[in-house]
Write an enzyme that holds these catalytic residues in place. Sequence first.
Site, PDB file in Angstrom:
ATOM      1  N   HIS A 131       0.819  -1.336  -0.031  1.00  0.00           N
ATOM      2  CA  HIS A 131      -0.027   0.229  -0.087  1.00  0.00           C
ATOM      3  C   HIS A 131       0.868   1.358   0.032  1.00  0.00           C
ATOM      4  O   HIS A 131       1.886   1.393   0.697  1.00  0.00           O
ATOM      5  CB  HIS A 131      -1.072  -0.021   1.158  1.00  0.00           C
ATOM      6  CG  HIS A 131      -2.118  -0.855   1.174  1.00  0.00           C
ATOM      7  ND1 HIS A 131      -3.117  -0.926   1.995  1.00  0.00           N
ATOM      8  CD2 HIS A 131      -2.209  -2.031   0.196  1.00  0.00           C
ATOM      9  CE1 HIS A 131      -4.217  -1.798   1.751  1.00  0.00           C
ATOM     10  NE2 HIS A 131      -3.713  -2.391   0.667  1.00  0.00           N
ATOM     11  N   THR A 155      -0.479  -4.281  -6.943  1.00  0.00           N
ATOM     12  CA  THR A 155      -0.934  -3.979  -8.249  1.00  0.00           C
ATOM     13  C   THR A 155       0.199  -3.280  -9.233  1.00  0.00           C
ATOM     14  O   THR A 155       0.626  -2.117  -9.219  1.00  0.00           O
ATOM     15  CB  THR A 155      -1.953  -2.845  -7.977  1.00  0.00           C
ATOM     16  OG1 THR A 155      -2.677  -3.427  -7.023  1.00  0.00           O
ATOM     17  CG2 THR A 155      -2.635  -2.420  -9.261  1.00  0.00           C
ATOM     18  N   GLU A 204      -6.655  -0.690  -5.925  1.00  0.00           N
ATOM     19  CA  GLU A 204      -7.622   0.279  -5.155  1.00  0.00           C
ATOM     20  C   GLU A 204      -7.468   1.643  -5.431  1.00  0.00           C
ATOM     21  O   GLU A 204      -6.131   1.892  -5.426  1.00  0.00           O
ATOM     22  CB  GLU A 204      -7.659  -0.038  -3.625  1.00  0.00           C
ATOM     23  CG  GLU A 204      -8.130  -1.692  -3.472  1.00  0.00           C
ATOM     24  CD  GLU A 204      -7.930  -1.682  -1.966  1.00  0.00           C
ATOM     25  OE1 GLU A 204      -7.196  -0.958  -1.311  1.00  0.00           O
ATOM     26  OE2 GLU A 204      -8.331  -2.795  -1.403  1.00  0.00           O
TER      27      GLU A 204
END
Length: 338
Positions: free
Chosen positions: A41, A77, A110
């Site tokens: 993240h 990602t 996200e």
Amino acid sequence: MAQELKLGFKASAEQFDPRELVEIAVAAEEHGMDSVAVSDHFQPWRHNGGHAPFSLAWMAAVGERTKRVQIGTSVMTPTFRYNPAVIAQAFASMGCMYPGRIMLGVGTGEALNEYAAGFQGEWPEFKERFARLREAIRLMRELWTGDEVNFDGEYYHTQGAYMYDVPEQPIPVYVAAGGPVVARYAGRAGDGFICTSGKGADLYQEKLIPAVKEGAEKAERDFEAIDRMIEIKISYDPDPQLALENTRFWAPLSLTPEQKHSVNSSTEMERLADELPIEQVAKRWIVASDPDEAVEKVKFYTDCGLNHLVFHAPGHDQRRFLENFEKDLAPRLRKLSV
């Protein structure tokens, strides 16, 4: 034929600073875990008390401090704030340094992480995010051959690109899926499959695992050769009240996928999560103080055909969890069959 059961540990990157997170991973190996996985993240799910260490730096540090555990992302990602060619380079380098121990877990992303890192415009629909992921995986695998790669995709491009340091053992790519579409792709093209616990029995029994099998069959692949990983959210502690209260920090997990995927700030994610009652927060977790009860609930997932159980503990005292896990849960879990 029974398949090998693997027990892993989820390093809570949103909860601990980089150095502490490395030490926790070292402790996980010492307490018998087979793997350690880390989220990737740029922004945590909590503004107050949150952390967001860089996964690749953490993986390399853990590789130097450990001897046997598999180390990987769950998940990264490789499609927006990262160039997949550079991610391929990073994982190839780690694969050379820690042979046979590195895996790349990937997902469709996200908004929270991408907007903060400079993404502009409307957040792409699932169709585009999934297409980007498939293309990124194709590019990375081409680069890992060590051959010249002139890649002209819809989203990514390379020109005369070579990967000069390629590990002898290919980097396995694990595909995270929350529904049957991506799960079929994981069966078709993934070395591994990743899902998370606590979302209703029919999702695993009727959708995800059958979809992985279907994808494997259509690609004429051996389903049993696909490592089927699940992040199991477990708050186990001999103290029942502590087991319940430990889940509070991770209230964002109880938000709907639609809420999580569209929120673009940690403060907003935290605000939404803190509105949830503790009973709702705890529903995403196996909350237990009795080891037999905990293992019985975990057994559901092995019965579904998941062979790689990665345990995510919510409390701030991770060493306490690891000690209790090794003493109370691991001996019972090792007796389960897939």
